[in-house]
Design a protein around this motif. Structure first.
Motif, PDB file in Angstrom:
ATOM      1  N   ASN A   1      39.670  39.675  35.145  1.00  0.00           N
ATOM      2  CA  ASN A   1      40.225  39.492  36.438  1.00  0.00           C
ATOM      3  C   ASN A   1      40.572  38.102  36.668  1.00  0.00           C
ATOM      4  N   ARG A   2      40.138  37.087  36.057  1.00  0.00           N
ATOM      5  CA  ARG A   2      40.519  35.602  36.164  1.00  0.00           C
ATOM      6  C   ARG A   2      41.229  35.163  35.081  1.00  0.00           C
ATOM      7  N   CYS A   3      41.684  35.838  34.145  1.00  0.00           N
ATOM      8  CA  CYS A   3      42.485  35.432  33.035  1.00  0.00           C
ATOM      9  C   CYS A   3      43.785  34.967  33.526  1.00  0.00           C
TER      10      CYS A   3
ATOM     11  N   LEU B   1      50.746  33.692  39.918  1.00  0.00           N
ATOM     12  CA  LEU B   1      49.390  33.826  39.201  1.00  0.00           C
ATOM     13  C   LEU B   1      48.427  34.325  40.130  1.00  0.00           C
ATOM     14  N   PHE B   2      48.184  33.861  41.110  1.00  0.00           N
ATOM     15  CA  PHE B   2      47.246  34.386  42.102  1.00  0.00           C
ATOM     16  C   PHE B   2      47.324  35.761  42.642  1.00  0.00           C
ATOM     17  N   ALA B   3      48.743  36.266  42.647  1.00  0.00           N
ATOM     18  CA  ALA B   3      49.062  37.541  43.016  1.00  0.00           C
ATOM     19  C   ALA B   3      48.732  38.523  41.671  1.00  0.00           C
TER      20      ALA B   3
ATOM     21  N   PRO C   1      40.825  27.220  31.428  1.00  0.00           N
ATOM     22  CA  PRO C   1      40.798  26.473  32.713  1.00  0.00           C
ATOM     23  C   PRO C   1      40.131  27.239  33.776  1.00  0.00           C
ATOM     24  N   THR C   2      39.919  28.657  33.766  1.00  0.00           N
ATOM     25  CA  THR C   2      39.527  29.085  34.771  1.00  0.00           C
ATOM     26  C   THR C   2      38.259  29.675  34.742  1.00  0.00           C
ATOM     27  N   GLY C   3      37.814  30.685  35.574  1.00  0.00           N
ATOM     28  CA  GLY C   3      36.458  31.263  35.587  1.00  0.00           C
ATOM     29  C   GLY C   3      36.321  32.546  34.659  1.00  0.00           C
ATOM     30  N   ALA C   4      37.471  32.778  33.775  1.00  0.00           N
ATOM     31  CA  ALA C   4      37.712  33.875  33.162  1.00  0.00           C
ATOM     32  C   ALA C   4      36.451  33.989  31.851  1.00  0.00           C
TER      33      ALA C   4
ATOM     34  N   ASN D   1      42.757  38.949  39.800  1.00  0.00           N
ATOM     35  CA  ASN D   1      41.938  39.006  41.108  1.00  0.00           C
ATOM     36  C   ASN D   1      41.258  37.900  41.219  1.00  0.00           C
ATOM     37  N   HIS D   2      41.571  36.837  41.954  1.00  0.00           N
ATOM     38  CA  HIS D   2      41.000  35.676  42.116  1.00  0.00           C
ATOM     39  C   HIS D   2      40.234  35.613  43.559  1.00  0.00           C
ATOM     40  N   VAL D   3      38.828  35.704  43.491  1.00  0.00           N
ATOM     41  CA  VAL D   3      38.013  35.448  44.771  1.00  0.00           C
ATOM     42  C   VAL D   3      37.304  34.324  44.661  1.00  0.00           C
ATOM     43  N   CYS D   4      38.004  33.161  44.940  1.00  0.00           N
ATOM     44  CA  CYS D   4      37.267  31.711  44.444  1.00  0.00           C
ATOM     45  C   CYS D   4      35.958  31.990  45.126  1.00  0.00           C
ATOM     46  N   ALA D   5      35.632  32.360  46.332  1.00  0.00           N
ATOM     47  CA  ALA D   5      34.320  32.307  46.996  1.00  0.00           C
ATOM     48  C   ALA D   5      33.073  32.710  46.260  1.00  0.00           C
ATOM     49  N   VAL D   6      33.427  33.544  45.263  1.00  0.00           N
ATOM     50  CA  VAL D   6      32.329  34.391  44.493  1.00  0.00           C
ATOM     51  C   VAL D   6      32.623  33.750  42.955  1.00  0.00           C
ATOM     52  N   CYS D   7      33.370  33.041  42.551  1.00  0.00           N
ATOM     53  CA  CYS D   7      33.644  32.818  41.285  1.00  0.00           C
ATOM     54  C   CYS D   7      32.740  31.979  40.739  1.00  0.00           C
ATOM     55  N   VAL D   8      32.318  31.988  39.385  1.00  0.00           N
ATOM     56  CA  VAL D   8      31.517  30.924  38.629  1.00  0.00           C
ATOM     57  C   VAL D   8      32.292  29.533  38.558  1.00  0.00           C
ATOM     58  N   ALA D   9      33.642  29.650  38.470  1.00  0.00           N
ATOM     59  CA  ALA D   9      34.291  28.425  38.291  1.00  0.00           C
ATOM     60  C   ALA D   9      34.439  27.657  39.776  1.00  0.00           C
ATOM     61  N   ASN D  10      34.342  28.219  40.669  1.00  0.00           N
ATOM     62  CA  ASN D  10      34.669  27.691  42.037  1.00  0.00           C
ATOM     63  C   ASN D  10      34.361  26.120  42.119  1.00  0.00           C
ATOM     64  N   GLY D  11      35.348  25.466  42.345  1.00  0.00           N
ATOM     65  CA  GLY D  11      35.212  23.773  42.452  1.00  0.00           C
ATOM     66  C   GLY D  11      35.316  23.289  41.026  1.00  0.00           C
ATOM     67  N   ASN D  12      35.446  24.012  40.016  1.00  0.00           N
ATOM     68  CA  ASN D  12      35.686  23.507  38.462  1.00  0.00           C
ATOM     69  C   ASN D  12      36.692  24.003  37.775  1.00  0.00           C
ATOM     70  N   CYS D  13      37.625  24.693  38.724  1.00  0.00           N
ATOM     71  CA  CYS D  13      38.640  25.358  38.231  1.00  0.00           C
ATOM     72  C   CYS D  13      39.854  24.911  38.227  1.00  0.00           C
ATOM     73  N   GLU D  14      40.848  24.722  37.230  1.00  0.00           N
ATOM     74  CA  GLU D  14      42.010  24.116  36.985  1.00  0.00           C
ATOM     75  C   GLU D  14      43.112  24.975  37.848  1.00  0.00           C
ATOM     76  N   LEU D  15      43.145  26.191  38.022  1.00  0.00           N
ATOM     77  CA  LEU D  15      44.089  26.833  38.862  1.00  0.00           C
ATOM     78  C   LEU D  15      43.826  26.648  40.017  1.00  0.00           C
ATOM     79  N   GLN D  16      42.451  26.768  40.417  1.00  0.00           N
ATOM     80  CA  GLN D  16      42.359  26.254  42.092  1.00  0.00           C
ATOM     81  C   GLN D  16      42.628  25.099  42.537  1.00  0.00           C
ATOM     82  N   ALA D  17      42.422  23.971  41.427  1.00  0.00           N
ATOM     83  CA  ALA D  17      42.726  22.587  41.658  1.00  0.00           C
ATOM     84  C   ALA D  17      44.247  22.463  41.632  1.00  0.00           C
TER      85      ALA D  17
HETATM   86  S1  SF4 Z   1      39.323  31.505  38.218  1.00  0.00           S
HETATM   87 FE1  SF4 Z   1      39.733  29.839  39.485  1.00  0.00          FE
HETATM   88  S2  SF4 Z   1      41.186  30.741  40.924  1.00  0.00           S
HETATM   89 FE2  SF4 Z   1      40.238  32.351  40.011  1.00  0.00          FE
HETATM   90  S3  SF4 Z   1      38.766  33.066  41.157  1.00  0.00           S
HETATM   91 FE3  SF4 Z   1      37.723  31.580  39.864  1.00  0.00          FE
HETATM   92  S4  SF4 Z   1      38.034  29.572  40.786  1.00  0.00           S
HETATM   93 FE4  SF4 Z   1      39.274  30.942  41.918  1.00  0.00          FE
END
Ligand code: SF4
Ligand SMILES: Cc1cc2nc3c(=O)[nH]c(=O)nc-3n(C[C@H](O)[C@H](O)[C@H](O)COP(=O)(O)O)c2cc1C
Ligand code: SF4
Ligand code: SF4
Ligand code: FES
Ligand code: FES
Lengths: 238, 545
Positions: A146-148, A92-94, A203-206, A97-113
């Motif tokens: 990109n985050r879907c 999924l990450f590949a 679940p994500t920042g999509a 385009n997931h760049v967590c550092a600049v994502c609205v969901a950073n820290g609140n994302c189920e994929l990241q978690a």
């Molecule tokens: S959607 Fe989740 S995994 Fe993707 S960039 Fe945003 S925080 Fe990271």
């Protein structure tokens, strides 16, 4: 009501007949990772993260759609399962385009978690780096494709809880993508009621509220399940 | 329609037949090489020579040797001509009365024809698929009549006793499936005929639908009676226009004759059939995706259970079988379960049609008893490779199957034996390869197909197949290392074990089977680790924004 007893990770667990292994495990405090499952809407069995081993069945089973049965012996944590789950997350990450550092969901994302929980510390597959659009045509919300991860939680929520069926999936394979109505910009959708339930379900920042900046987009997913329960039981106050 | 009327139609049709017939294949293969013109010229020559009283020129279904098309046959003397042109038609007609022809003769006694055993394709090449009378004259719809004289559960028992297994790929026991639908509480039930046939290189089902559309309808009607359904659907891909045309014509004729519709053979049994045209997605051959597609939804599979037998089309109990499965039923009904069970092997009964393609001399359709060896099919019926080179491998089962090396050609064709050596029976595609075919490239071809055809619903198949294709590309371009090969195998296992439907679950088969038997070819492409690192620039494509 018929009740069945089964064993999950060596622990005896009881479940209502017809209940999923996932729900039975959750009640017994055993967490199975999920992404496409959302309390309150139907199952898609698409992310494959909840796969478990069931004794006597040749294939791995998706816990979200496998009914708990009497005497069933389920294992949710084996080396193979852990490895497979990690690989699925890496895919999924590949893919997007997931760049967590600049994502609205950073820290609140189920994929990241999930990645953090399962110890996914690198991605062994080349990034596909697709070129995907961001749709900000809606007055309140936006979708960043990109985050879907195509879990279709928003599709099912919009269809089954809001009853609008604004969202659906078009295209095939990795070209699959979310569309509003017949493929127009979200802001021009004739069916969207701007209820925001899809945004809460994602679940994500999509899907996010416009104006959210990095790490600001928190979501209230319990509300969706509560809403469904309240409607079913006709009980609106707790 | 009653039984006497059926017999009257058969008699009338037989009485009408002229002593001699000149038969021209009008199925897709020959049509593509101009058989419509050939038939026109044959008819004109018969008329021009004043032979109308003793000879008719008719269009028939595919006799099987498609690589020699257009094919023309004379009956009853058994003459056979290949690659016939419209100009040669006159000569062929003349040859029947002792004249000369420069048309190329085909030996009708060669092993390709002699070693076949035709149950499903018994009438192909002999009757006119566009006329119901032609089918009735060779015993058509007799099987349905016989079935209607029995109780539904007796038919299910017969089908179970026949040992017939589904020809759509997995070989699920047909009788068991019918029994499940039959045992569901009475009410609206459906029968679906799966004619999606998406495997590259496979055209068995197309030929059955084109050559024997009534046989498919008859099989479906028997099934519907057995399970208690009154509505059937045939799902055909849009790329099969002739199959659609002939099935539609057959439905119209059968309805008019009272063999479909209400009160069939003066019984309370009622059955209607409609065609649904698919847009040609491989995944729509998967039963739950097909059902979604028939309902007008996006063609993606859903988890089973519930199986369609329990909850299928519009959540009603639905029997879904393959074209060839249904087309086998009339013969079982006419000749009995024991007759069918005597053909084939212990656990794989009856015959199976294969579309023999690739580097084989006689490409086309062959029907052989189960248990026939691959060698017999490829070397005797197929005549070996076209240029006499050694056969290197045979691919069975298309994108879901595997490559079988020449050393295992003595394997009998049955579900278990093929499974044991890492391939599958599949729906009947059989591609012959020689030593110019490189296995990693074959594997890459099928993976590209699967990545394109993945519906995109579940992660391992949607993304995994693309990554697998990338790894195979890297390999055939000689840029991969042993590390990549390990990643390839690991990922194959993931996709196989975790995908939602059969497409993803079987997509790694071509890779795993070629690695199993042709490991050296993979090894030979590997690069030493230190040279393999791609230059930085190619890691991040410029198109990224
Ligand atoms: S959607 Fe989740 S995994 Fe993707 S960039 Fe945003 S925080 Fe990271
Ligand atoms: C990806 C995929 C494609 C399939 N394509 C076909 C097909 O083209 N024709 C077919 O009959 N069965 C196909 N099947 C199998 C069907 O799902 C189903 O098992 C079959 O139609 C049942 O018929 P049978 O019992 O007569 O074999 C496919 C399965 C999968 C997973
Ligand atoms: S937008 Fe969010 S909820 Fe909808 S499919 Fe994509 S990731 Fe899932
Ligand atoms: S395995 Fe492939 S085709 Fe089947 S559901 Fe998953 S993505 Fe779709
Ligand atoms: S949660 Fe079960 S497959 Fe996604
Ligand atoms: S299509 Fe004419 S011989 Fe096969």
């Amino acid at each position: 009501m018929a009740v069945v007893t089964l064993t999950i990770d060596g622990k005896p667990v009881s479940a209502r007949a017809g209940e999923s292994v996932l729900a039975a495990a959750a009640e017994a405090g055993i967490r199975i990772p999920t992404l496409c499952h959302l309390d309150g809407v139907s199952e898609a069995a698409a992310c494959r993260l909840c796969l478990v081993q069931v004794e006597g069945r040749g294939r791995l089973q998706a816990a979200c759609v496998t009914a708990a049965a009497e005497g069933m012996v389920v294992r949710t944590q084996t080396d193979t399962l852990r490895e497979y789950r990690k690989m699925i997350l890496e895919l999924l990450f590949a893919e997007g385009n997931h760049v967590c550092a600049v994502c609205v969901a950073n820290g609140n994302c189920e994929l990241q978690a999930a990645a953090a929980d399962l110890g996914m510390d690198h991605v062994r597959y080349p990034y596909l780096n697709p070129v995907r659009p961001v749709d900000v045509s809606h007055a309140q919300y936006a979708v960043d494709h990109n985050r879907c991860i195509l879990c279709t939680r928003c599709v099912r929520t919009c269809d089954e809880i809001e009853g609008a069926h604004t969202w659906d999936v078009a295209g095939r394979g990795t070209l699959s993508h979310l569309i509003a109505d017949m493929g127009q910009p979200w802001g021009e959708s004739a069916t969207c009621t701007s209820c925001g339930k899809c945004v809460q379900s994602c679940p994500t920042g999509a899907l996010f509220r416009q104006g959210s900046t990095v790490a600001e987009m928190t979501k209230d997913r319990e509300k969706l399940g509560d809403l469904v329960l309240a409607r079913r039981e006709k009980k609106w106050t707790v | 329609m009653d039984h006497d009327e059926l017999l009257r139609i058969a008699d009338a049709e037989r009485a009408k037949a002229k002593p001699n017939e000149i038969r021209c294949c009008t199925s897709s293969g020959c049509r593509a090489s101009g058989s419509a013109d050939v038939l026109k010229q044959l008819k004109a020559s018969v008329a021009a020579n004043g032979l109308n009283d003793t000879l008719t020129a008719v269009g028939v279904g595919c006799p099987g040797l498609c690589s020699a098309g257009p094919v023309v046959m004379s009956h009853p003397d058994g003459g056979m001509f290949g690659k016939v042109t419209a100009e040669q038609a006159k000569g062929i007609v003349a040859a029947l009365s002792g004249g000369a022809t420069d048309a190329q003769r085909i030996d009708p006694n060669q092993p390709f024809f002699r070693k076949q055993f035709r149950v499903v394709r018994a009438t192909a090449g002999q009757i006119d698929p566009e006329r119901i009378e032609s089918y009735i004259a060779v015993g058509g719809y007799e099987g349905l009549y016989q079935a209607l004289q029995k109780r539904p559960d007796e038919i299910v028992t017969d089908v179970t006793a026949s040992g017939l297994r589904g020809r759509g790929g997995a070989g699920y026991p047909t009788g068991l499936k019918w029994a499940t639908v039959e045992k569901m509480p009475p009410g609206q039930k459906y029968v679906i005929c799966n004619g999606d046939e998406g495997d590259p290189g496979a055209f068995m089902d197309r030929s059955v639908m084109e050559d024997a559309p009534h046989q498919v309808l008859e099989g479906m009607a028997i099934a519907a009676y057995a399970v208690g359904a009154n509505q059937g659907f045939i799902y055909v891909r849009a790329e099969y226009p002739l199959a659609i045309e002939r099935l539609q014509a057959a439905i119209t004729q059968a309805t008019k004759a009272g063999l479909l519709g209400a009160n069939i053979f003066q019984t309370p049994f009622e059955f209607k059939v409609e065609i649904r045209i698919g847009a040609g997605a491989f995944v729509c051959g998967e039963e739950t995706a097909l059902i979604a597609s028939v309902q007008g939804l996006r063609g993606t599979p859903r988890p089973r259970p519930p199986y369609p037998a329990e909850s299928g089309l519009w959540d009603r109990p639905t029997l879904i079988n393959n074209v060839e499965t249904f087309a086998t039923i009339p013969a079982i009904s006419r000749n009995g379960a024991a007759w069918f069970a005597a053909i084939g092997t212990d656990r794989s009964k009856g015959t199976k049609i294969f579309s023999l393609t690739g580097k084989v001399k006689n490409a086309g359709l062959v029907e052989v008893p189960m248990g026939t060896t691959l060698r017999a099919v490829v070397e005797e019926l197929g005549g070996g490779t076209a240029d006499g080179k050694a056969v290197k491998a045979v691919q069975t089962g298309g994108p879901s199957g595997g490559c079988i090396p020449a050393s295992l050609l003595d394997t009998p064709i049955d579900y278990e034996s093929l499974g044991k050596i890492g391939s599958i029976m599949g729906s009947g595609g059989m591609i012959v390869m020689d030593d110019t075919d490189r296995m990693p490239e074959v594997a890459r071809f099928f993976m590209e197909f699967c990545a394109d055809e993945s519906c995109g619903k579940c992660v391992p198949c949607r993304v995994g197949t693309v990554q697998l294709h990338g790894l195979l590309t890297k390999l055939v371009e000689r840029k991969a290392t042993r590390h990549d090969l390990d990643t390839l195998v690991e990922l194959c296992q993931l996709v196989r074990d975790t995908s939602l439907c059969g497409l993803g679950q079987s997509a790694p088969n071509p890779v795993l089977s070629t690695i199993r038997y042709f490991a050296a070819e993979y090894e030979a492409l590997l690069q030493p680790e230190e040279f393999a690192r791609p230059p930085r620039a190619s890691v991040i494509p410029l198109s990224v924004v």
